[in-house]
Enzyme design. Structure first.
Site, PDB file in Angstrom:
ATOM      1  N   LYS A   1       0.847  -1.208   0.000  1.00 14.43           N
ATOM      2  CA  LYS A   1       0.000   0.000   0.000  1.00 14.43           C
ATOM      3  C   LYS A   1       0.876   1.249   0.000  1.00 14.43           C
ATOM      4  O   LYS A   1       1.550   1.545   0.980  1.00 14.43           O
ATOM      5  CB  LYS A   1      -0.925   0.055   1.216  1.00 14.43           C
ATOM      6  CG  LYS A   1      -1.955   1.154   0.985  1.00 14.43           C
ATOM      7  CD  LYS A   1      -2.545   1.798   2.173  1.00 14.43           C
ATOM      8  CE  LYS A   1      -1.896   3.013   2.739  1.00 14.43           C
ATOM      9  NZ  LYS A   1      -1.970   4.253   1.971  1.00 14.43           N
TER      10      LYS A   1
ATOM     11  N   GLY B   1       6.931   4.542   8.221  1.00 15.83           N
ATOM     12  CA  GLY B   1       6.059   5.694   8.400  1.00 15.83           C
ATOM     13  C   GLY B   1       6.268   6.301   9.769  1.00 15.83           C
ATOM     14  O   GLY B   1       7.349   6.180  10.353  1.00 15.83           O
ATOM     15  N   SER B   2       5.222   6.896  10.291  1.00 15.59           N
ATOM     16  CA  SER B   2       5.356   7.618  11.555  1.00 15.59           C
ATOM     17  C   SER B   2       5.359   6.657  12.751  1.00 15.59           C
ATOM     18  O   SER B   2       4.806   5.558  12.688  1.00 15.59           O
ATOM     19  CB  SER B   2       4.206   8.604  11.702  1.00 15.59           C
ATOM     20  OG  SER B   2       2.990   7.900  11.679  1.00 15.59           O
ATOM     21  N   THR B   3       5.952   7.111  13.826  1.00 12.83           N
ATOM     22  CA  THR B   3       5.987   6.310  15.055  1.00 12.83           C
ATOM     23  C   THR B   3       4.569   6.088  15.577  1.00 12.83           C
ATOM     24  O   THR B   3       4.238   5.005  16.060  1.00 12.83           O
ATOM     25  CB  THR B   3       6.875   7.026  16.100  1.00 12.83           C
ATOM     26  OG1 THR B   3       8.212   7.033  15.592  1.00 12.83           O
ATOM     27  CG2 THR B   3       6.858   6.317  17.436  1.00 12.83           C
TER      28      THR B   3
ATOM     29  N   GLU C   1       9.951   0.716  10.431  1.00 16.28           N
ATOM     30  CA  GLU C   1      10.942   1.782  10.216  1.00 16.28           C
ATOM     31  C   GLU C   1      10.198   3.083  10.467  1.00 16.28           C
ATOM     32  O   GLU C   1       9.374   3.488   9.660  1.00 16.28           O
ATOM     33  CB  GLU C   1      11.451   1.755   8.769  1.00 16.28           C
ATOM     34  CG  GLU C   1      12.060   0.453   8.334  1.00 16.28           C
ATOM     35  CD  GLU C   1      13.501   0.301   8.779  1.00 16.28           C
ATOM     36  OE1 GLU C   1      14.019   1.193   9.472  1.00 16.28           O
ATOM     37  OE2 GLU C   1      14.109  -0.729   8.442  1.00 16.28           O
TER      38      GLU C   1
ATOM     39  N   GLY D   1       3.079   3.375  13.637  1.00 13.67           N
ATOM     40  CA  GLY D   1       3.831   2.167  13.991  1.00 13.67           C
ATOM     41  C   GLY D   1       3.323   1.560  15.294  1.00 13.67           C
ATOM     42  O   GLY D   1       3.180   0.333  15.418  1.00 13.67           O
TER      43      GLY D   1
ATOM     44  N   CYS E   1      13.372  10.669   6.983  1.00 12.73           N
ATOM     45  CA  CYS E   1      13.283  10.176   8.365  1.00 12.73           C
ATOM     46  C   CYS E   1      14.633  10.280   9.072  1.00 12.73           C
ATOM     47  O   CYS E   1      14.705  10.490  10.271  1.00 12.73           O
ATOM     48  CB  CYS E   1      12.797   8.742   8.372  1.00 12.73           C
ATOM     49  SG  CYS E   1      13.720   7.742   7.222  1.00 12.73           S
TER      50      CYS E   1
ATOM     51  N   GLU F   1       9.855  15.096  15.788  1.00  8.78           N
ATOM     52  CA  GLU F   1      10.177  15.110  14.367  1.00  8.78           C
ATOM     53  C   GLU F   1       9.323  16.148  13.647  1.00  8.78           C
ATOM     54  O   GLU F   1       8.105  16.114  13.747  1.00  8.78           O
ATOM     55  CB  GLU F   1       9.895  13.723  13.798  1.00  8.78           C
ATOM     56  CG  GLU F   1      10.319  13.574  12.376  1.00  8.78           C
ATOM     57  CD  GLU F   1      10.086  12.167  11.871  1.00  8.78           C
ATOM     58  OE1 GLU F   1       8.988  11.643  12.091  1.00  8.78           O
ATOM     59  OE2 GLU F   1      11.002  11.612  11.257  1.00  8.78           O
TER      60      GLU F   1
HETATM   61  P1  NAP Z   1       2.241   7.783   8.224  1.00  5.29           P
HETATM   62  O1  NAP Z   1       1.106   8.700   8.408  1.00  5.29           O
HETATM   63  O2  NAP Z   1       2.609   6.900   9.338  1.00  5.29           O
HETATM   64  O3  NAP Z   1       1.929   6.950   6.928  1.00  5.29           O
HETATM   65  C1  NAP Z   1       2.730   5.911   6.437  1.00  5.29           C
HETATM   66  C2  NAP Z   1       1.868   4.950   5.665  1.00  5.29           C
HETATM   67  O4  NAP Z   1       0.957   4.314   6.548  1.00  5.29           O
HETATM   68  C3  NAP Z   1       1.014   5.607   4.587  1.00  5.29           C
HETATM   69  O5  NAP Z   1       0.881   4.720   3.511  1.00  5.29           O
HETATM   70  C4  NAP Z   1      -0.293   5.783   5.307  1.00  5.29           C
HETATM   71  O6  NAP Z   1      -1.371   5.928   4.438  1.00  5.29           O
HETATM   72  C5  NAP Z   1      -0.373   4.500   6.103  1.00  5.29           C
HETATM   73  N1  NAP Z   1      -1.245   4.550   7.267  1.00  5.29           N
HETATM   74  C6  NAP Z   1      -1.799   5.626   7.886  1.00  5.29           C
HETATM   75  N2  NAP Z   1      -2.535   5.225   8.947  1.00  5.29           N
HETATM   76  C7  NAP Z   1      -2.452   3.872   9.003  1.00  5.29           C
HETATM   77  C8  NAP Z   1      -2.979   2.868   9.888  1.00  5.29           C
HETATM   78  N3  NAP Z   1      -3.733   3.196  10.929  1.00  5.29           N
HETATM   79  N4  NAP Z   1      -2.655   1.587   9.660  1.00  5.29           N
HETATM   80  C9  NAP Z   1      -1.857   1.232   8.629  1.00  5.29           C
HETATM   81  N5  NAP Z   1      -1.348   2.127   7.755  1.00  5.29           N
HETATM   82  C10 NAP Z   1      -1.630   3.434   7.940  1.00  5.29           C
HETATM   83  O7  NAP Z   1       3.556   8.539   7.852  1.00  5.29           O
HETATM   84  P2  NAP Z   1       3.728   9.643   6.758  1.00  5.29           P
HETATM   85  O8  NAP Z   1       3.264  10.935   7.356  1.00  5.29           O
HETATM   86  O9  NAP Z   1       3.143   9.222   5.471  1.00  5.29           O
HETATM   87  O10 NAP Z   1       5.321   9.612   6.584  1.00  5.29           O
HETATM   88  C11 NAP Z   1       6.156  10.359   7.361  1.00  5.29           C
HETATM   89  C12 NAP Z   1       6.702   9.544   8.507  1.00  5.29           C
HETATM   90  O11 NAP Z   1       7.369   8.389   8.057  1.00  5.29           O
HETATM   91  C13 NAP Z   1       7.732  10.305   9.295  1.00  5.29           C
HETATM   92  O12 NAP Z   1       7.476  10.175  10.666  1.00  5.29           O
HETATM   93  C14 NAP Z   1       9.038   9.626   8.937  1.00  5.29           C
HETATM   94  O13 NAP Z   1      10.053   9.689   9.879  1.00  5.29           O
HETATM   95  C15 NAP Z   1       8.626   8.255   8.682  1.00  5.29           C
HETATM   96  N6  NAP Z   1       9.563   7.607   7.768  1.00  5.29           N
HETATM   97  C16 NAP Z   1      10.432   6.686   8.270  1.00  5.29           C
HETATM   98  C17 NAP Z   1      11.344   6.053   7.442  1.00  5.29           C
HETATM   99  C18 NAP Z   1      12.301   5.040   7.975  1.00  5.29           C
HETATM  100  O14 NAP Z   1      12.908   4.348   7.194  1.00  5.29           O
HETATM  101  N7  NAP Z   1      12.485   4.914   9.248  1.00  5.29           N
HETATM  102  C19 NAP Z   1      11.350   6.340   6.079  1.00  5.29           C
HETATM  103  C20 NAP Z   1      10.452   7.282   5.593  1.00  5.29           C
HETATM  104  C21 NAP Z   1       9.551   7.897   6.461  1.00  5.29           C
HETATM  105  P3  NAP Z   1      -1.817   7.409   3.977  1.00  5.29           P
HETATM  106  O15 NAP Z   1      -0.649   8.051   3.344  1.00  5.29           O
HETATM  107  O16 NAP Z   1      -2.875   7.175   3.001  1.00  5.29           O
HETATM  108  O17 NAP Z   1      -2.270   8.116   5.223  1.00  5.29           O
END
Ligand code: NAP
Ligand code: MG
Length: 489
Positions: A194, A246-248, A268, A251, A302, A399
């Site tokens: 996804k 994605g976000s903590t 991650e 996670g 990230c 962050e």
């Molecule tokens: P996010 O809101 O956590 O979203 C990540 C993914 O999860 C998206 O595809 C999102 O869909 C989906 N998602 C949202 N709510 C969900 C749920 N309840 N259950 C399952 N999946 C769900 O993060 P983001 O704002 O897109 O990305 C930024 C974050 O990612 C930052 O905190 C960053 O540090 C982290 N990040 C970490 C790494 C790493 O390697 N450690 C790499 C890149 C980014 P939608 O987009 O449709 O909401």
């Protein structure tokens, strides 16, 4: 603060003529279906949403919002793909398919880079020089492992996990898809991926490549939509492993959701990296590393070097040079080859960044932003920094995920290690010094998954990547990345 060359308040150091990358060769459909069982299929719900170019706010295409039923279809297709085809192929045969995907990504890299930039807002220089070469390199690297797994796990009997549910964010859309899909396939698993809702296009283009490469049906499935689609995937009983970037916050929700099940997971998550500059560092090189760490890619990384810890005796010099360098950063059209800082990925993310800037000001830190012109349309944030940031302040602990740097100082090695480790995160860090011994001392004491020395944000498919503490667990990349997709019983 000492600045090498005084500049008029709102003048750039220099100007470039525009050099926009052409979009003539890009072919986008008006509408994209889901990719399930090797076919593009409509959703059972009929809902769609627009994906926009965040630099222009123009709509690029209609993306399908998958329903719970669609996720169920995709997981079932992945199970059939696993049992009927993928688990019966030898590693050599699997490798051939993965090599083919890698080559096709390379062949179409110009097209994919432009689409990545249009859909996500990142500068073309980054999508062309980082995202695309690395995405292809991950497929090449893991293709090479597919027939050598016994060497990866000597004297161990290992087996694939089955169906992997993979959820990725918007900051490196195609690269994150590559990080997830390539090792999963090499290890003999099938996949339901996804992508993030704002950046689905390159994942759907990858689906076209996978179809053209002739992968057996169901080996890779792509379901688009909002967070709920990810949650459906996490909760589906037919999924054996969840790989999430994605976000903590999300996670943690995933960990709650899979607690008590047999699903494996790798997470991650976020980061708040310390970029540490010692007085004995080559300061000009360090300043370039700071800029690379936080401003290129709008801070949408990230592992961004979002905290600068600078030795007190060189603070003035470093900040003077940094501010000077910031004034030469080109903010604007991401398709322009000169652009350093493109568009913020979404209005929502821009609001989050602006909120943190307000918080930083209220916390009393000294604010500086390069007051450059910004395009009228689209979502933009000027490169900025806060000085004299207290360790306990929100902008030092949380962050921001934008081009906003929090600057702190230190006097001793012990102090900087304490400060660097004092956040909930532990994904990455940087250290700039002339002394190798300092580097080894720091790397062994810092709780960060990756520590770059005299460089920043360098990646290679052969090196593992992942975090400590609230930055998640499990490693992606390298040999370690294989272990996340094999059962080692
Ligand atoms: P996010 O809101 O956590 O979203 C990540 C993914 O999860 C998206 O595809 C999102 O869909 C989906 N998602 C949202 N709510 C969900 C749920 N309840 N259950 C399952 N999946 C769900 O993060 P983001 O704002 O897109 O990305 C930024 C974050 O990612 C930052 O905190 C960053 O540090 C982290 N990040 C970490 C790494 C790493 O390697 N450690 C790499 C890149 C980014 P939608 O987009 O449709 O909401
Ligand atoms: Mg978009």
């Amino acid at each position: 603060m000492n600045e090498p060359t005084p500049l008029p308040a709102a003048a750039k150091s220099w100007d470039w003529d525009p050099a926009p990358e052409s979009t003539d060769h890009i072919q986008l459909n008006d509408h994209y279906d889901l990719f399930i069982g090797g076919e593009f299929v409509p959703s059972t719900g009929g809902q769609t949403f627009k994906t926009i170019n965040p630099a222009t706010e123009e709509s690029l295409a209609e993306i399908t919002e998958a329903t719970a039923q669609d996720v169920d279809r995709a997981v079932k297709a992945a199970r059939v793909g696993y049992e009927k085809y993928w688990s019966r192929l030898s590693g050599t045969e699997r490798g051939k398919y993965i090599f083919r995907i890698a080559r096709m990504i390379q062949e179409r890299s110009r097209e994919l880079a432009v689409i990545e930039t249009m859909d996500g807002g990142k500068p073309i220089r980054e999508s062309r020089d980082i995202d695309l070469p690395l995405a292809a390199a991950h497929f090449f690297y893991y293709a090479g492992w597919a027939d050598k797994l016994p060497y990866a796990f000597p004297n161990r009997v290992t087996s694939p996990l089955g169906v992997a549910g993979q959820i990725i964010p918007w900051n490196f859309p195609l690269l994150m898809a590559a990080w997830k899909i390539a090792p999963a396939l090499a290890c003999g698993n099938t996949v339901v991926l996804k992508p993030a809702e704002t950046t689905s296009l390159t994942a759907l283009k990858l689906a076209e490549i996978i179809q053209e490469a002739g992968l057996p049906p169901g080996v890779v499935n792509i379901v688009t939509g909002h967070g709920q689609v990810g949650a459906e995937l996490v909760n589906h009983s037919g999924v054996d492993k969840i790989a999430f970037t994605g976000s903590t916050q999300v996670g943690k929700q995933i960990q709650h959701a899979i607690a008590g099940t047999t699903k494996r997971s790798t997470l991650e998550l976020g980061g708040k990296a310390a970029n540490i500059v010692f007085a004995d560092a080559t300061i000009d090189q360090a300043v370039e590393g700071i800029v690379n760490g936080i401003y290129f890619n709008q801070g949408h990384v990230c592992c961004a070097g979002s905290r600068l810890l600078v030795e007190e005796s060189v603070q003035e010099e470093v900040l003077g040079k940094l501010k000077h360098r910031m004034k030469s950063l080109q903010v604007g059209n991401p398709l322009d080859k000169n652009t350093d800082i493109g568009a913020i990925n979404s209005q929502k993310q821009l609001a989050t960044i602006q909120n943190y800037i307000e918080i930083g000001k209220q916390e009393g830190a000294e604010f500086f932003a390069w007051e450059c012109d910004l395009p009228e349309k689209g979502f933009w944030c000027r490169p900025s920094l806060f000085c004299e940031v207290a360790q306990s302040s929100q902008i030092a602990q949380e962050e921001i995920f934008g081009p906003v740097l929090a600057v702190q100082t230190f006097r001793t090695v012990a102090e900087v290690i304490k400060k660097a480790n004092n956040t909930p995160y532990g994904l990455s860090a940087g250290v700039w010094t002339d002394k190798g011994s300092k580097i080894f001392n720091l790397t062994s004491q810092m709780r960060a998954g990756v520590v770059w020395a005299n460089t920043y944000n360098k990646f290679d498919p052969a090196s593992p990547f992942g975090g400590y503490k609230e930055s998640g667990f499990g490693r992606e990349g390298g040999l370690h990345g294989l272990a996340a997709y094999r059962s080692l019983d």
